[in-house]
Design a protein around this motif. Sequence first.
Motif, short mmCIF file in Angstrom:
data_model
loop_
_atom_site.label_atom_id
_atom_site.label_comp_id
_atom_site.label_asym_id
_atom_site.label_seq_id
_atom_site.Cartn_x
_atom_site.Cartn_y
_atom_site.Cartn_z
N ALA A 83 0.82 -1.21 0.00
CA ALA A 83 0.00 0.00 0.00
C ALA A 83 0.86 1.27 0.00
O ALA A 83 0.33 2.35 -0.06
N SER A 84 2.17 1.08 0.07
CA SER A 84 3.04 2.26 0.15
C SER A 84 2.99 3.07 -1.13
O SER A 84 2.97 2.54 -2.23
N THR A 85 2.99 4.39 -0.96
CA THR A 85 2.99 5.25 -2.14
C THR A 85 4.23 6.12 -2.17
O THR A 85 4.29 7.06 -2.92
N SER A 86 5.20 5.76 -1.29
CA SER A 86 6.39 6.62 -1.28
C SER A 86 7.22 6.36 -2.54
O SER A 86 7.26 5.24 -3.05
N PHE A 87 7.88 7.40 -3.00
CA PHE A 87 8.60 7.30 -4.27
C PHE A 87 9.72 6.25 -4.24
O PHE A 87 9.82 5.43 -5.16
N LEU A 99 10.06 3.02 -6.70
CA LEU A 99 11.29 2.74 -7.46
C LEU A 99 11.81 1.33 -7.16
O LEU A 99 12.20 0.58 -8.06
N SER A 100 11.78 1.00 -5.87
CA SER A 100 12.29 -0.30 -5.45
C SER A 100 11.47 -1.43 -6.07
O SER A 100 12.01 -2.41 -6.58
N ARG A 101 10.14 -1.26 -6.05
CA ARG A 101 9.28 -2.30 -6.65
C ARG A 101 9.52 -2.41 -8.14
O ARG A 101 9.57 -3.50 -8.72
#
Lengths: 546, 229
Positions: A508-512, A516-518
């Motif tokens: 659910a993370s929306t951090s940039f 990028l990591s995903r």
Amino acid sequence: MDLIYDFLAQVQASSSVLARWDVVLALLVGSVGGVLIGAIPGVGPAVAIAILLPATFSMDPIVGLTVLLGIYGSSMYGGSIPAILINTPGTAVNALTTYDGYPMTTRGEARRALSLAYSSSFFGGIFSVVCLIFFAPILAKIAPMFGSREIFLAALLGIILVVTAHRKHTLIAAAMACFGIWLNTIGLHPASYSKRYTFDQSWLSGGVNLIVVVLGLFALSQAFTLLHGDDEKVRLTKLKGSFFQGFRELARHPRIAGISATFGVVMGMIPGVGEFTAQFMSYTYAQKSSKRPEDFGHGSSEGLIAAETANNAVPGAAMVPLLALGIPGEALTAMMLSVFYVHNVIPGPQLFQNDMDFVVALYLALLILNVLVVAFLLVATNQLIKVVKIPNRFLGVCILILSFVGVYSLRNSLTDCIIAAGFGIFGFIMKRMQLPVVPIVLGMVLGGIMEVKLRSAMARVKTPLDFIDRPIAAILFGMIVLVLLLHFRRVWLDYKERKTDEWQTSHASTSFPAILSRRRNYILTERGKTLRAKRKTFSRRLTGKD
Amino acid sequence: MSDEITEHPDRPQRGQVLFAALFLICATLLLAAIEDQTKWLKGKDFFAQPRFWPAIGVGGMVVFTALHFWHLPRKPRLLPRWMREADWFQWAESLSWAVLAIGLALWLGPIAAAPFVFLVAIIRVTWLYQHWTDRREAKIWASVFEWAGWFLAYVLLVPLIGYLPVTIAFSLILTWRVGYRSRLMMWSAGIFAVLVVLIFKSFLQVKIPGATIYEYLPGALRSFFILNF
């Protein structure tokens, strides 16, 4: 029947102990002082008892204990006033009162909430004392069955319960309990007269005084916290009319009041458990059994009754392990234990056998105290609520001045004051980080008891199983194992829950950086697949025929 | 009364690493000193040994605080850019800690050096994971020494100048210091100080010695002041 007749005779004998002007004065000072102290957020009974403790040493045991018991028993009444009116609990145990008390105030029912809190507290207090007065003869029969090993196991159970009761802070609570145990060992070892952790300093040879530590951890640290903090703006609601309506409303909820008081009595008797567990259990029960559970936390009268009845049923019950076994279950009773020791009155099975009048007199004092407190509150609440307006930092100055009396009058020692100041700073740091300090005090008191009792118990023990070959010892051992098992089960369940939450929220993370990591992981996986597919074309898959 | 059980289930994180590290360092040093500071007596039962309970206490402090430290939510410290980018620095940093630990082990012997190597490890982890909020928190902790200093000054002056005058002066000055300058507050502070002395010293006769300065008072007044104020 004989038991009851015997006991009524004992009540008659004990009432003569109370019929003295100094005891009556102690009752008045304890009850009114306790309510006042409870009503001032930021002071609390622990601070007041710690400060007054040395002053009570010069009094008769019954007078000194009545003052302290008065403060202990009545502070929770006073603590409900700021909890209901300004959403700030006067004492820590009134935190649950704010849940339903303050919403009632916001909808213009402050008088109803206060009246309900007083009547519930009164019921809880009286219920616990009546229960204990009738249990006292049975306790007097059971207490002599406790030998050294049983007392050791009960003290160990107390420490384990105190530690495990600090949910989510268990490890640091255990570390603090061990810190308390270590502090108690400083000085001369009583059996071998060898020095322990004195670092060749003469001022450490006598050990670290419990009262000095208590004053530092509770009184001075609170003074530092208040002096360091800011004042809060308080807006008080004007109260008109009488406070008797709560008794009528309480009478409409006999089941909740009765069960909450029972939870208070039972939890109070178990060392190390105390008001919070009793409140939590009674509040949960009241919510589950209510016809309107959705009102809880939004001004439910049943919630208020459950919280206030349970916490006021505890003080009377908490005296049971202290008087019957000499084991304090919490910091306040641990402080009271020192009053006994100063007067050479050793609480324990012998006290119940030889000095039952004294024990019953204490319970009667608690009974009278509840009546005095309610009478005082019914007429003086309007004037009493003004103490809430005392500015915080000024309170800090007052506590600092009063702490001096507590520490210095003990032995007129500058060293004691320096140690107390050190513990005050330590307590301040612990308070800032919301870490538990109570295990330190209980570790000191129970550690001392465990050391003495284990030494004498082991003299008659040949194999480990001998330690638990008596029925009470076996029951206590079983309880220790059960408490530990339940604790580890809860830790495991919490761990699983946390992991499930982490897993559920991981996408659910929306951090940039997370995106990028995903993206990187996806590309790498896809690239891996492509590469593997390419390699497959050059190498033939192995079959069983090869 | 266990004040802290239900309060604030989510404790503030500021200062936690620092506190746990400092407590763990003290506990480890105490554990290292156990052999010097306690005795093991021959022929005495295991449970009656003078060392048994200090070992339980200090051992428990080390084990439980270490576990608490391990479980604390930690965020790596953001090092300055040059440190992050310089590979040599990271190598040197790791290597210097390792050299220190190995050096200690060689100097003291592996068993005696164990607590100190553990200390080195704690200091390294603390250095890597402490945050600017920890440093700000440490400053707040240090600021409390001022109030402790006021308290100790009060304690030192009472036997010299007397309980009543010092309490009044201390109450007024400290009230002024914390920012209450109004006449009402100053009067309240003065009256409170007088009441405390009257209740505890004059009425309850709490054990506080008479001041040196009272010795210079004339005859009856001297004993009256020593006894009551």
